[in-house]
Design an enzyme around this catalytic site. Structure first.
Site, short mmCIF file in Angstrom:
data_model
loop_
_atom_site.label_atom_id
_atom_site.label_comp_id
_atom_site.label_asym_id
_atom_site.label_seq_id
_atom_site.Cartn_x
_atom_site.Cartn_y
_atom_site.Cartn_z
N HIS A 181 0.81 -1.22 0.00
CA HIS A 181 0.00 0.00 0.00
C HIS A 181 0.84 1.26 0.00
O HIS A 181 0.41 2.30 -0.53
CB HIS A 181 -0.92 -0.01 1.23
CG HIS A 181 -1.84 1.18 1.31
ND1 HIS A 181 -2.93 1.32 0.48
CD2 HIS A 181 -1.83 2.27 2.12
CE1 HIS A 181 -3.55 2.45 0.77
NE2 HIS A 181 -2.91 3.05 1.74
N ASP A 182 2.03 1.20 0.58
CA ASP A 182 2.88 2.39 0.70
C ASP A 182 4.30 2.08 0.26
O ASP A 182 5.25 2.19 1.03
CB ASP A 182 2.85 2.89 2.14
CG ASP A 182 3.52 4.26 2.31
OD1 ASP A 182 3.67 4.97 1.29
OD2 ASP A 182 3.91 4.61 3.44
N LEU A 183 4.44 1.68 -1.00
CA LEU A 183 5.76 1.37 -1.52
C LEU A 183 6.53 2.67 -1.74
O LEU A 183 6.22 3.46 -2.62
CB LEU A 183 5.64 0.60 -2.85
CG LEU A 183 6.97 0.13 -3.46
CD1 LEU A 183 7.71 -0.80 -2.51
CD2 LEU A 183 6.72 -0.56 -4.80
#
Length: 251
Positions: A181-183
């Site tokens: 979700h938060d690469l």
């Protein structure tokens, strides 16, 4: 894409008392107490060996198990982001244990480890219910002798071969349907053997299709490099490095 993994069984146990629900891997935790998901518990044992600041404090823990083997763990409490985080901070609406942030990340880490992907090992999680809401914590393994990519690029360049390796590793996650979700550049670690790891899978999941989301994952990562290059003086990243990463991803 490859079929979703069948997770290998582990010695997972459940603890439940009042409004507190926990699961843990008994191979790593022989004697469990829910207080192990509190930073204060480890501070009292002088087991805190470092910390990192994000939305809240992430604690780095070094402790010995019953056999005297050193274990290195990361303890994280879940905090909300954005404007809503300024109001409710760390409370989430409760709709069942399996839908909580900590349970979902614990299970996803378990899936990735079964796939032999370079991600932390889940150790334990806790959910504490408060009426219609819950608070959550996660204990996972710490990647040893590793530095996040922002920390590395703040001091030095990395070569094209390593940029390609980063792209190749991200590809292996995407091939298994692992959505991060938060690469971003903070969630990519490189250890002292140049092995690439991904961390922090809050709100991640294993998806059955690969329509659009891998492209969006990569676009988010590119934005993070550009953001850090504007924030940090002498940040050792250039657009050509992104192309090298893409070459690895597309190889």
């Amino acid at each position: 894409m490859n079929k979703p993994a069948i997770v290998k069984p582990c010695n997972e146990k459940t603890f439940q008392q009042g409004n507190v629900y926990c699961r843990y891997d008994s191979d790593d935790v022989s004697v469990f107490a829910p207080e192990m998901l509190n930073g204060d518990y480890w501070q009292a044992k002088n087991a805190i060996v470092g910390s990192a600041q994000g939305r809240g404090t992430t604690w780095f823990i070094a402790t010995e198990n019953a056999a005297g083997i050193l274990q290195n763990w990361v303890l994280r409490h879940y905090y909300r982001g954005g404007l809503i985080g300024k109001v409710v901070n760390d409370h989430y609406i409760y709709t069942g244990i399996e839908k909580t942030r900590s349970a979902r990340e614990f299970d996803l880490l378990k899936t990735m480890r079964a796939l032999d992907l370079p991600a932390p090992k889940p150790i334990a999680f806790r959910v504490s219910k408060h009426g219609l809401f819950y608070r959550a914590d996660l204990l996972s393994s710490r990647i040893q002798n590793a530095t996040d990519l922002v920390g590395i690029l703040s001091k030095q360049e990395i070569d094209e071969q390593l940029w390609q390796k980063i792209g190749q590793v991200i590809k292996t996650f995407h091939q298994q349907g692992i959505y991060h979700h938060d690469l971003n550049a903070h969630n990519i670690l490189i250890d002292d053997k140049d092995k690439v790891w991904l961390i922090d899978f809050d709100q991640g999941e294993q998806r059955n299709n690969q329509i659009k989301w891998p492209e969006k994952n990569m676009a988010r990562l590119l934005r993070s490099f550009r953001k850090e290059s504007h924030k940090i003086t002498d940040f050792q990243w250039r657009e050509k490095n992104w192309q090298a990463l893409l070459n690895g991803y597309q190889s």
